[in-house]
Design a protein around this motif. Structure first.
Motif, PDB file in Angstrom:
ATOM      1  N   LEU A  87       1.091  -1.010  -0.048  1.00 57.16           N
ATOM      2  CA  LEU A  87      -0.361  -0.224   0.167  1.00 57.16           C
ATOM      3  C   LEU A  87       0.702   1.177   0.005  1.00 57.16           C
ATOM      4  N   SER A  88       0.610   2.653  -0.445  1.00 58.07           N
ATOM      5  CA  SER A  88       1.276   3.002  -0.736  1.00 58.07           C
ATOM      6  C   SER A  88      -0.266   4.888  -0.533  1.00 58.07           C
ATOM      7  N   ALA A  89       1.300   5.284   0.296  1.00 62.31           N
ATOM      8  CA  ALA A  89      -0.003   6.986   0.226  1.00 62.31           C
ATOM      9  C   ALA A  89       0.006   7.546  -0.788  1.00 62.31           C
ATOM     10  N   GLN A  90       0.636   7.424  -2.091  1.00 57.87           N
ATOM     11  CA  GLN A  90       0.577   8.861  -3.369  1.00 57.87           C
ATOM     12  C   GLN A  90      -0.708   7.368  -3.816  1.00 57.87           C
ATOM     13  N   LYS A  91      -1.402   8.316  -4.397  1.00 56.25           N
ATOM     14  CA  LYS A  91      -2.828   7.380  -5.247  1.00 56.25           C
ATOM     15  C   LYS A  91      -1.993   7.366  -7.086  1.00 56.25           C
ATOM     16  N   SER A  92      -2.610   6.493  -7.965  1.00 58.41           N
ATOM     17  CA  SER A  92      -2.502   6.619  -9.576  1.00 58.41           C
ATOM     18  C   SER A  92      -4.200   6.533  -9.627  1.00 58.41           C
ATOM     19  N   THR A  93      -3.938   7.451 -11.001  1.00 63.69           N
ATOM     20  CA  THR A  93      -5.578   7.221 -11.113  1.00 63.69           C
ATOM     21  C   THR A  93      -5.440   7.010 -12.452  1.00 63.69           C
ATOM     22  N   LEU A  94      -6.294   5.158 -12.693  1.00 61.24           N
ATOM     23  CA  LEU A  94      -6.332   4.164 -14.239  1.00 61.24           C
ATOM     24  C   LEU A  94      -7.584   4.702 -14.120  1.00 61.24           C
ATOM     25  N   PHE A  95      -6.901   5.607 -15.806  1.00 63.84           N
ATOM     26  CA  PHE A  95      -8.379   6.032 -16.165  1.00 63.84           C
ATOM     27  C   PHE A  95      -9.077   5.130 -16.980  1.00 63.84           C
ATOM     28  N   GLY A  96      -8.214   4.277 -18.037  1.00 66.53           N
ATOM     29  CA  GLY A  96      -9.103   3.139 -18.373  1.00 66.53           C
ATOM     30  C   GLY A  96      -9.766   2.026 -17.319  1.00 66.53           C
ATOM     31  N   TYR A  97      -9.625   2.461 -16.209  1.00 66.20           N
ATOM     32  CA  TYR A  97     -10.586   1.301 -15.322  1.00 66.20           C
ATOM     33  C   TYR A  97     -11.591   2.162 -15.203  1.00 66.20           C
ATOM     34  N   ARG A  98     -11.112   2.840 -14.891  1.00 69.37           N
ATOM     35  CA  ARG A  98     -12.030   3.835 -13.770  1.00 69.37           C
ATOM     36  C   ARG A  98     -12.243   3.274 -12.609  1.00 69.37           C
ATOM     37  N   ILE A  99     -10.901   3.992 -12.120  1.00 67.29           N
ATOM     38  CA  ILE A  99      -9.607   3.333 -10.600  1.00 67.29           C
ATOM     39  C   ILE A  99      -8.946   4.554 -10.467  1.00 67.29           C
ATOM     40  N   VAL A 100      -8.662   4.537  -8.806  1.00 63.89           N
ATOM     41  CA  VAL A 100      -8.113   5.195  -7.918  1.00 63.89           C
ATOM     42  C   VAL A 100      -7.354   4.693  -7.279  1.00 63.89           C
ATOM     43  N   CYS A 101      -5.925   4.183  -7.960  1.00 61.94           N
ATOM     44  CA  CYS A 101      -5.568   3.022  -6.915  1.00 61.94           C
ATOM     45  C   CYS A 101      -4.510   3.237  -5.780  1.00 61.94           C
ATOM     46  N   GLY A 102      -3.868   2.261  -4.669  1.00 64.61           N
ATOM     47  CA  GLY A 102      -3.392   2.731  -3.400  1.00 64.61           C
ATOM     48  C   GLY A 102      -2.679   1.526  -3.474  1.00 64.61           C
ATOM     49  N   GLY A 103      -1.913   0.537  -4.552  1.00 62.66           N
ATOM     50  CA  GLY A 103      -1.271  -0.159  -3.833  1.00 62.66           C
ATOM     51  C   GLY A 103      -1.384  -1.276  -5.051  1.00 62.66           C
ATOM     52  N   LYS A 104      -0.791  -2.167  -4.512  1.00 61.70           N
ATOM     53  CA  LYS A 104      -0.076  -3.797  -5.807  1.00 61.70           C
ATOM     54  C   LYS A 104      -0.459  -4.320  -5.326  1.00 61.70           C
ATOM     55  N   PRO A 105      -0.793  -5.644  -6.094  1.00 62.37           N
ATOM     56  CA  PRO A 105      -0.647  -7.052  -5.288  1.00 62.37           C
ATOM     57  C   PRO A 105       1.242  -7.298  -5.239  1.00 62.37           C
ATOM     58  N   HIS A 128       4.228   4.849   3.477  1.00 60.34           N
ATOM     59  CA  HIS A 128       3.802   6.532   4.503  1.00 60.34           C
ATOM     60  C   HIS A 128       4.623   7.213   4.002  1.00 60.34           C
ATOM     61  N   GLY A 129       5.909   6.833   2.863  1.00 62.01           N
ATOM     62  CA  GLY A 129       6.404   8.217   2.036  1.00 62.01           C
ATOM     63  C   GLY A 129       6.293   8.180   1.061  1.00 62.01           C
ATOM     64  N   GLY A 130       5.274   7.062   0.272  1.00 58.71           N
ATOM     65  CA  GLY A 130       5.799   6.575  -1.048  1.00 58.71           C
ATOM     66  C   GLY A 130       6.766   6.001  -1.940  1.00 58.71           C
ATOM     67  N   HIS A 136      15.042   4.551  -9.907  1.00 60.63           N
ATOM     68  CA  HIS A 136      14.543   3.928 -11.107  1.00 60.63           C
ATOM     69  C   HIS A 136      12.884   4.424 -10.747  1.00 60.63           C
ATOM     70  N   GLU A 137      12.545   5.117 -12.002  1.00 65.85           N
ATOM     71  CA  GLU A 137      10.680   5.699 -12.252  1.00 65.85           C
ATOM     72  C   GLU A 137       9.899   4.865 -11.925  1.00 65.85           C
ATOM     73  N   TRP A 138       9.811   3.132 -11.579  1.00 67.24           N
ATOM     74  CA  TRP A 138       9.543   2.329 -10.972  1.00 67.24           C
ATOM     75  C   TRP A 138       9.520   1.996  -9.761  1.00 67.24           C
ATOM     76  N   GLY A 139      10.618   2.492  -9.057  1.00 67.92           N
ATOM     77  CA  GLY A 139      11.676   1.659  -7.878  1.00 67.92           C
ATOM     78  C   GLY A 139      10.223   1.888  -6.902  1.00 67.92           C
ATOM     79  N   GLN A 140      10.553   0.692  -6.020  1.00 67.38           N
ATOM     80  CA  GLN A 140       9.512   0.516  -4.381  1.00 67.38           C
ATOM     81  C   GLN A 140      11.054   1.094  -3.422  1.00 67.38           C
ATOM     82  N   PRO A 141      10.877   0.812  -2.461  1.00 69.30           N
ATOM     83  CA  PRO A 141      11.214   1.339  -0.745  1.00 69.30           C
ATOM     84  C   PRO A 141      11.564   0.599  -0.347  1.00 69.30           C
ATOM     85  N   GLU A 142      12.602  -0.075  -0.092  1.00 64.01           N
ATOM     86  CA  GLU A 142      13.760  -1.356   0.501  1.00 64.01           C
ATOM     87  C   GLU A 142      12.728  -1.903   1.217  1.00 64.01           C
ATOM     88  N   ILE A 143      12.318  -1.131   2.178  1.00 69.79           N
ATOM     89  CA  ILE A 143      12.002  -1.840   3.802  1.00 69.79           C
ATOM     90  C   ILE A 143      11.248  -3.049   2.880  1.00 69.79           C
TER      91      ILE A 143
END
Length: 208
Positions: A87-105, A128-130, A136-143
């Motif tokens: 889960l991330s504090a940063q949300k992304s909008t997937l307009f093709g799906y009409r979904i505001v996405c707040g996480g990744k499986p 909490h920090g995104g 890398h543009e697709w990088g995730q937190p190391e923790i």
């Protein structure tokens, strides 16, 4: 296989994986690219992962929500163990799906019964920090990687990330005294990741 250890090798993951010995990998942790044109990466991973993983070893991969059915199909040579969420504090909008996405499986597979000596896996991870886009543009937190590597491996074990990107898995392994094998098809990205790994032992892990 020794020449692949603790280095970021430039090339195609499917071809390089042929150089990895049977049942020699203790954990695969990876985050392949999500655009549909890269879906083949999951299927290629599903071809060689059952051969190179040790018995009881795990494969953990992030993916897009819309990819979950395909990823499950791609990994049919392994046992599906669990599904977590990053889960991330940063949300992304997937307009093709009409979904505001707040996480990744975060999908967890294993080769037979999962080998865990101690502790428990937390299937919901909150940032909490995104995301960490420094390398890398697709990088995730190391923790996130650190928690799973500590739980599923021991010092001296070998972790594979066939889609290295910014090198977060390699950097975590360097810090935790695990061996790593990482592949990256883009030479410029590999150069950035190598610099990150060289500094990994001398800096604190990115905090969330």
């Amino acid at each position: 296989m020794q020449h692949l250890l603790n280095t970021i090798t430039i090339g195609d993951a499917r071809e390089l994986a042929q150089q990895i010995g049977d049942e020699s990998i203790d954990l695969i942790y990876t985050d392949p690219p999500y655009p549909r044109e890269f879906l083949h990466c999951f299927y290629e991973l599903g071809e060689y992962a059952p051969r190179i993983l040790k018995k009881g070893a795990s494969l953990i991969t992030l993916c897009g929500q819309y990819q979950v059915p395909q990823v499950l199909d791609a990994m049919k040579g392994l046992d599906f163990h669990w599904m977590g969420w990053l889960l991330s504090a940063q949300k992304s909008t997937l307009f093709g799906y009409r979904i505001v996405c707040g996480g990744k499986p975060l999908l967890w597979f294993s080769k037979g019964r999962v080998n865990i000596d101690y502790g428990f896996y937390w299937d919901t991870k909150q940032s909490h920090g995104g995301a960490d886009k420094r390398f890398h543009e697709w990088g995730q937190p190391e923790i996130y990687v650190r928690q799973d590597v500590e739980l599923l491996t021991r010092q001296g074990d070998t972790v594979l990330d066939p889609f290295c990107g910014g090198g977060q898995v390699a950097a975590v392994c360097k810090t935790l005294k695990r061996n790593f094998i990482t592949f990256e098809i883009n030479p410029l990205t590999a150069k950035i990741a190598r610099e990150r790994v060289r500094e990994a032992a001398h800096r604190r892990l990115f905090a969330v």
